[in-house]
Design a protein around this motif. Structure first.
Motif, PDB file in Angstrom:
ATOM      1  N   ASP A 276       0.049  10.974  65.255  1.00 21.84           N
ATOM      2  CA  ASP A 276       1.041  10.888  66.142  1.00 21.84           C
ATOM      3  C   ASP A 276       1.950  12.094  66.119  1.00 21.84           C
ATOM      4  N   GLY A 277       2.202  12.061  67.649  1.00 20.30           N
ATOM      5  CA  GLY A 277       3.260  13.415  67.914  1.00 20.30           C
ATOM      6  C   GLY A 277       2.442  14.293  69.037  1.00 20.30           C
ATOM      7  N   TRP A 278       3.387  14.549  70.102  1.00 22.97           N
ATOM      8  CA  TRP A 278       2.669  14.860  71.269  1.00 22.97           C
ATOM      9  C   TRP A 278       2.033  16.611  70.846  1.00 22.97           C
ATOM     10  N   SER A 279       2.343  16.924  69.976  1.00 24.38           N
ATOM     11  CA  SER A 279       1.651  18.699  69.728  1.00 24.38           C
ATOM     12  C   SER A 279       0.152  18.424  69.543  1.00 24.38           C
ATOM     13  N   TYR A 280      -0.300  16.982  69.145  1.00 22.86           N
ATOM     14  CA  TYR A 280      -1.487  17.098  68.922  1.00 22.86           C
ATOM     15  C   TYR A 280      -2.410  16.997  70.231  1.00 22.86           C
ATOM     16  N   MET A 281      -1.873  17.039  71.448  1.00 22.43           N
ATOM     17  CA  MET A 281      -2.655  17.093  72.809  1.00 22.43           C
ATOM     18  C   MET A 281      -3.277  18.580  72.541  1.00 22.43           C
ATOM     19  N   ARG A 282      -2.969  19.446  71.508  1.00 19.60           N
ATOM     20  CA  ARG A 282      -3.622  20.679  71.468  1.00 19.60           C
ATOM     21  C   ARG A 282      -5.115  20.521  71.192  1.00 19.60           C
ATOM     22  N   PHE A 283      -5.516  19.438  70.547  1.00 20.79           N
ATOM     23  CA  PHE A 283      -6.735  19.099  70.439  1.00 20.79           C
ATOM     24  C   PHE A 283      -7.451  19.320  71.872  1.00 20.79           C
ATOM     25  N   LEU A 284      -6.869  18.828  72.971  1.00 14.90           N
ATOM     26  CA  LEU A 284      -7.633  18.765  74.159  1.00 14.90           C
ATOM     27  C   LEU A 284      -7.243  19.958  74.882  1.00 14.90           C
ATOM     28  N   LEU A 285      -6.556  20.787  74.413  1.00 19.47           N
ATOM     29  CA  LEU A 285      -6.145  22.225  75.481  1.00 19.47           C
ATOM     30  C   LEU A 285      -7.503  22.936  75.966  1.00 19.47           C
TER      31      LEU A 285
END
Length: 308
Positions: A214-223
């Protein structure tokens, strides 16, 4: 210095991908939007693997699009580096390999060249995992069955799609229609679909069944998908100008849209604290320096050079 320098490489690769899909203006739009992206800015200021692996895959794609043997070698080397940085993304190597294979001449030879350059990265990391953890499919994070489960897929789809729209604005979804809007030469049609549709979906697929976080910063996986997504968006905006009968008005509109997206990205990054996350580490060091020399410090993950 590694992460910021490779961050600059991500920006440059985004420009090159945009220029390949459209022209220099499309590349400039892609570069601007990734510079302002909250997820990119968040990752740029932290010594983690998200920006380095994004740089490696982006460069691998750029070289794969060259369509010659030298490009195949360099693409394979970049893919090998990406696999060493983040081994769970090893299936992504199929995309630059297919891009290399989609060329007119000597495609089989170039695929072999690509594979020969990329394979050492996979073999090295597999051997290390086997030596350290007893299996090439086990890492320091645990075995595959503890990290991945089908029960996470629906929740991850909701999370990542929502975070993508929140951080990049809903206009980023235009990137997915690139195969239908852009008009490459007939021999480049398959490469366009591979780059703009298959590759971003493949990046998400690598994390679709991963533990739900949970948390928008985990969008880093899709960077790793962002250079392609933003290059596709830039190319579509430029294509809209090209097809417009009122070229000047279309240019002004596209400029305004690009500026609005960049502003919204920057605003989101500032509001969510993407640019000031390192302050806590400085405070921790200042606090630790006031403690006796023989103090034992217990840290979850960010121990730095502190004594355990």
């Amino acid at each position: 210095f590694v992460v910021p320098l490779l961050g600059a490489l991500v920006v440059w690769a985004s420009y090159l991908l945009g220029r390949h899909l459209g022209d220099a203006w499309a590349g400039a739009i892609a570069a601007l939007l990734i510079v302002c992206s909250p997820v990119f800015l968040f990752s740029l200021l932290r010594p983690m693997s998200d920006v380095p692996v994004t740089a490696c895959w982006a460069i691998s794609l750029v070289f794969a699009l060259r369509g010659d043997s030298k490009g195949a070698v360099l693409s394979g080397i970049a893919a090998a580096a990406a696999i060493l940085v983040r081994p769970n993304l090893v299936p992504l190597a199929a995309i630059p390999a297919l891009l290399v294979a989609a060329t007119r001449e000597r495609s089989i030879r170039q695929v072999i060249v690509f594979g020969s350059a990329a394979a050492p990265g996979a073999l090295v990391i597999a051997a290390l995992d086997w030596y350290w953890y007893g299996s090439p499919l086990t890492s320091g994070y645990g075995s595959l069955d503890t990290l991945y489960s089908a029960k996470f897929m629906w929740l991850n789809l909701q999370h990542y799609s929502g975070w993508l729209i929140d951080t990049q604005t809903p206009l980023v979804l235009l990137a997915f229609v690139a195969p239908f809007v852009l008009r490459p030469p007939r021999e480049g049609r398959h490469r366009l679909v591979l780059l703009t549709a298959v590759y971003p979906i493949a990046v998400f697929a690598m994390y679709a069944a991963y533990q739900a976080l949970d948390g928008w910063s985990y969008m880093r996986f899709l960077l790793p998908a962002f250079p392609v997504l933003l290059a596709s968006l830039g190319a579509i905006l430029v294509e809209c100008v090209r097809r417009s009968r009122r070229r000047t008005a279309a240019m002004v509109l596209v400029g305004a849209v690009t500026a609005a997206i960049a502003f919204q990205e920057w605003r989101y990054a500032y509001r969510e604290g993407a640019l000031n996350g390192e302050e806590r580490f400085a405070k921790a060091v200042d606090f630790a320096n006031t403690l006796p020399q023989n103090t034992v410090l217990v840290s979850l993950g960010h121990s730095g050079t502190l004594h355990f």
